[in-house]
Scaffold this motif. Structure first.
Motif, PDB file in Angstrom:
ATOM      1  N   SER A  18       0.781   0.541  -5.883  1.00  0.00           N
ATOM      2  CA  SER A  18      -0.252   0.619  -6.957  1.00  0.00           C
ATOM      3  C   SER A  18      -1.609   0.360  -6.488  1.00  0.00           C
ATOM      4  CB  SER A  18       0.274   0.048  -8.130  1.00  0.00           C
ATOM      5  OG  SER A  18       1.507   0.460  -8.612  1.00  0.00           O
ATOM      6  N   GLU A  19      -1.523  -1.223  -5.877  1.00  0.00           N
ATOM      7  CA  GLU A  19      -2.946  -1.717  -5.296  1.00  0.00           C
ATOM      8  C   GLU A  19      -3.780  -0.781  -4.341  1.00  0.00           C
ATOM      9  OE1 GLU A  19      -3.918  -5.167  -2.547  1.00  0.00           O
ATOM     10  OE2 GLU A  19      -2.489  -5.632  -3.912  1.00  0.00           O
ATOM     11  N   VAL A  20      -2.982  -0.170  -3.420  1.00  0.00           N
ATOM     12  CA  VAL A  20      -3.534   0.724  -2.409  1.00  0.00           C
ATOM     13  C   VAL A  20      -3.538   2.364  -2.680  1.00  0.00           C
ATOM     14  CG1 VAL A  20      -2.735  -0.897  -0.592  1.00  0.00           C
ATOM     15  CG2 VAL A  20      -1.173   0.977  -1.039  1.00  0.00           C
ATOM     16  N   GLY A  21      -3.063   2.339  -3.946  1.00  0.00           N
ATOM     17  CA  GLY A  21      -3.297   4.064  -4.344  1.00  0.00           C
ATOM     18  C   GLY A  21      -2.273   4.845  -3.754  1.00  0.00           C
ATOM     19  N   LEU A  22      -1.121   4.267  -3.750  1.00  0.00           N
ATOM     20  CA  LEU A  22      -0.126   5.239  -3.254  1.00  0.00           C
ATOM     21  C   LEU A  22       0.995   5.258  -4.196  1.00  0.00           C
ATOM     22  CD1 LEU A  22       0.480   6.525  -0.291  1.00  0.00           C
ATOM     23  CD2 LEU A  22       1.748   4.409   0.406  1.00  0.00           C
ATOM     24  N   ALA A  23       0.956   4.784  -5.413  1.00  0.00           N
ATOM     25  CA  ALA A  23       2.038   4.758  -6.394  1.00  0.00           C
ATOM     26  C   ALA A  23       2.723   6.349  -6.530  1.00  0.00           C
ATOM     27  CB  ALA A  23       1.951   4.203  -7.485  1.00  0.00           C
ATOM     28  N   GLU A  24       1.704   7.236  -6.811  1.00  0.00           N
ATOM     29  CA  GLU A  24       2.240   8.565  -7.073  1.00  0.00           C
ATOM     30  C   GLU A  24       2.907   9.203  -5.827  1.00  0.00           C
ATOM     31  OE1 GLU A  24      -0.796  10.965  -8.511  1.00  0.00           O
ATOM     32  OE2 GLU A  24      -1.353   9.348 -10.422  1.00  0.00           O
ATOM     33  N   LEU A  41       4.139  -1.384   6.344  1.00  0.00           N
ATOM     34  CA  LEU A  41       4.201   0.080   6.328  1.00  0.00           C
ATOM     35  C   LEU A  41       3.449   0.769   5.369  1.00  0.00           C
ATOM     36  CD1 LEU A  41       5.530   2.755   7.167  1.00  0.00           C
ATOM     37  CD2 LEU A  41       7.796   2.194   5.997  1.00  0.00           C
ATOM     38  N   ILE A  42       3.548   0.097   3.822  1.00  0.00           N
ATOM     39  CA  ILE A  42       2.666   0.694   2.773  1.00  0.00           C
ATOM     40  C   ILE A  42       1.277   0.708   3.005  1.00  0.00           C
ATOM     41  CG2 ILE A  42       2.169   0.103   0.473  1.00  0.00           C
ATOM     42  CD1 ILE A  42       4.953  -0.939   0.041  1.00  0.00           C
ATOM     43  N   ARG A  43       0.853  -0.354   3.604  1.00  0.00           N
ATOM     44  CA  ARG A  43      -0.643  -0.313   3.819  1.00  0.00           C
ATOM     45  C   ARG A  43      -1.052   0.709   4.831  1.00  0.00           C
ATOM     46  NH1 ARG A  43      -3.067  -4.562   1.357  1.00  0.00           N
ATOM     47  NH2 ARG A  43      -1.946  -6.503   0.789  1.00  0.00           N
ATOM     48  N   ALA A  44       0.042   0.894   6.011  1.00  0.00           N
ATOM     49  CA  ALA A  44      -0.392   1.877   6.854  1.00  0.00           C
ATOM     50  C   ALA A  44      -0.434   3.482   6.258  1.00  0.00           C
ATOM     51  CB  ALA A  44       0.626   1.832   8.283  1.00  0.00           C
ATOM     52  N   ALA A  45       0.833   3.652   5.563  1.00  0.00           N
ATOM     53  CA  ALA A  45       0.910   5.000   4.947  1.00  0.00           C
ATOM     54  C   ALA A  45      -0.131   5.169   4.029  1.00  0.00           C
ATOM     55  CB  ALA A  45       2.069   4.962   4.197  1.00  0.00           C
ATOM     56  N   ALA A  46      -0.863   4.455   3.535  1.00  0.00           N
ATOM     57  CA  ALA A  46      -1.731   4.519   2.288  1.00  0.00           C
ATOM     58  C   ALA A  46      -3.135   5.146   3.043  1.00  0.00           C
ATOM     59  CB  ALA A  46      -2.408   3.292   1.726  1.00  0.00           C
ATOM     60  N   GLN A  47      -3.197   4.917   4.389  1.00  0.00           N
ATOM     61  CA  GLN A  47      -4.125   5.499   5.081  1.00  0.00           C
ATOM     62  C   GLN A  47      -4.012   6.713   5.842  1.00  0.00           C
ATOM     63  OE1 GLN A  47      -5.901   2.360   7.729  1.00  0.00           O
ATOM     64  NE2 GLN A  47      -5.011   0.755   6.697  1.00  0.00           N
ATOM     65  N   ILE A  48      -2.902   7.377   5.509  1.00  0.00           N
ATOM     66  CA  ILE A  48      -2.522   8.632   6.313  1.00  0.00           C
ATOM     67  C   ILE A  48      -2.822   9.652   4.867  1.00  0.00           C
ATOM     68  CG2 ILE A  48      -1.010  10.109   7.082  1.00  0.00           C
ATOM     69  CD1 ILE A  48      -1.372   7.749   8.729  1.00  0.00           C
ATOM     70  N   PRO A  49      -4.095  10.671   4.943  1.00  0.00           N
ATOM     71  CA  PRO A  49      -4.119  11.478   3.955  1.00  0.00           C
ATOM     72  C   PRO A  49      -2.856  12.275   3.638  1.00  0.00           C
ATOM     73  CG  PRO A  49      -5.900  11.339   5.622  1.00  0.00           C
ATOM     74  CD  PRO A  49      -4.713  10.738   6.292  1.00  0.00           C
TER      75      PRO A  49
END
Length: 342
Positions: A217-223, A188-196
């Protein structure tokens, strides 16, 4: 005449335990007198404490404490004389004695590996057809019945997004459950990271939380990710989101989907065991393959962008919930069993 029901439950904290609380509260409302054997200090202890006395134990396989617990429980059964002895999952079934005065059953929410613990059972109840069939495949020859779940009887009230530091106009994706490998939150995290511009709320706790925090943090979604921990009523958080996703690799039922439908939120799930039984792809749910990050991203994007899809999924989900998973229906089925009609 009211029933005296002894519950033996050694689960941890999660969706299955929330349903346990829901069900025993329903039994109480129908006049049942209840007692409980559970792990110590469960976060839901205060919810069942008004319903009856609680014996607490970790019930490890080989320990002096387990021998003492067995003695205490069997003495209590002899003195209290319950009408029903109800074990939850295989582990607690070891405590069921060869006591002829009660209906003795185990309620299974997952697939058993063997039948050794059920030697004193009169029947087994699974919450999906696959679980009951798995018992028969292992050689079970007594009744193996299907009685499923229901969503918690609350009126979902969306939480204020500002209370969890999320913009009102954000597209919010929600997932809930224990942070363990089988729940698939990494997908889910990897998929969500690809949704602008998507935000992600994760409701729950578990042994993999640190790994999941590192992954966001790795996929740039932490914030744009909020780890919300266990909350008293997850449906209020689900109701504040734009889409609910259950990314499980293995899910015998998927009670969180029933709660999402109750919250009237469009729902996405993997093709795990439970949803493959009760949900219909494109009608009340969007179903994607297990571990398919691209497929999950595509399904979330459809809900976000396709006109009318979210409303269609919500309406159909509500209809499925009301047709198959009502509280009264489930309680009626259990009391028929408790009366020996199985």
């Amino acid at each position: 005449m009211s029933k005296k029901i002894l519950h033996m439950h050694f689960g941890k904290d999660g969706g299955a335990e929330r349903f346990f609380v829901n069900l025993v509260q329903g039994f109480g409302e129908r006049g049942a007198e209840q007692r409980f054997v559970t792990r110590p200090d469960r976060i839901w202890k205060h919810e069942i404490a008004p319903l009856g006395p609680i014996i607490e134990s970790h019930y490890r396989r080989i320990s002096p404490g387990s021998a003492l617990l067995t003695w205490r429980v069997h003495r209590m059964i002899r003195d209290w004389r319950p009408d029903v002895i109800m074990a939850w999952m295989s582990r607690s079934s070891r405590l069921i004695p060869n006591y002829p005065g009660a209906v003795k059953l185990t309620r299974l929410g997952d697939y058993p590996r063997h039948l050794r613990h059920f030697r004193h059972n009169d029947l087994i109840v699974g919450n999906t057809p696959g679980i009951a069939q798995a018992c028969r495949d292992l050689g079970w020859r007594k009744p193996a019945l299907l009685v499923s779940n229901f969503a918690r009887e609350v009126t979902p009230v969306p939480v204020d997004r500002a209370s969890v530091n999320t913009p009102d106009d954000a597209f919010v994706i929600c997932g809930s459950g224990r942070f363990v490998h089988r729940k698939g939150f990494d997908v889910l995290i990897r998929a969500a990271a690809q949704i602008p511009d998507a935000w992600l709320w994760l409701v729950g706790e578990g042994e993999r939380r640190a790994e999941l925090e590192a992954l966001v943090s790795e996929v740039g979604l932490a914030e744009r990710t909020r780890f919300l921990g266990w909350v008293d009523e997850p449906m209020h958080h689900v109701a504040a989101c734009d889409v609910f996703v259950m990314p499980s690799r293995h899910e015998p039922l998927g009670n969180v989907i029933l709660e999402s439908w109750k919250a009237q939120v469009p729902t996405i799930s993997t093709h795990s065991e439970g949803p493959s039984w009760f949900a219909t792809d494109g009608q009340d749910c969007l179903l994607v393959e297990i571990d398919d990050v691209a497929g999950m991203k595509a399904a979330i994007s459809r809900v976000k962008e396709e006109p009318g899809l979210a409303a269609h999924l919500v309406a159909a989900g509500t209809a499925t919930l009301e047709a198959k998973f009502t509280r009264d229906r489930v309680l009626d089925q259990y009391f028929e069993i408790f009366g020996g009609r199985y």
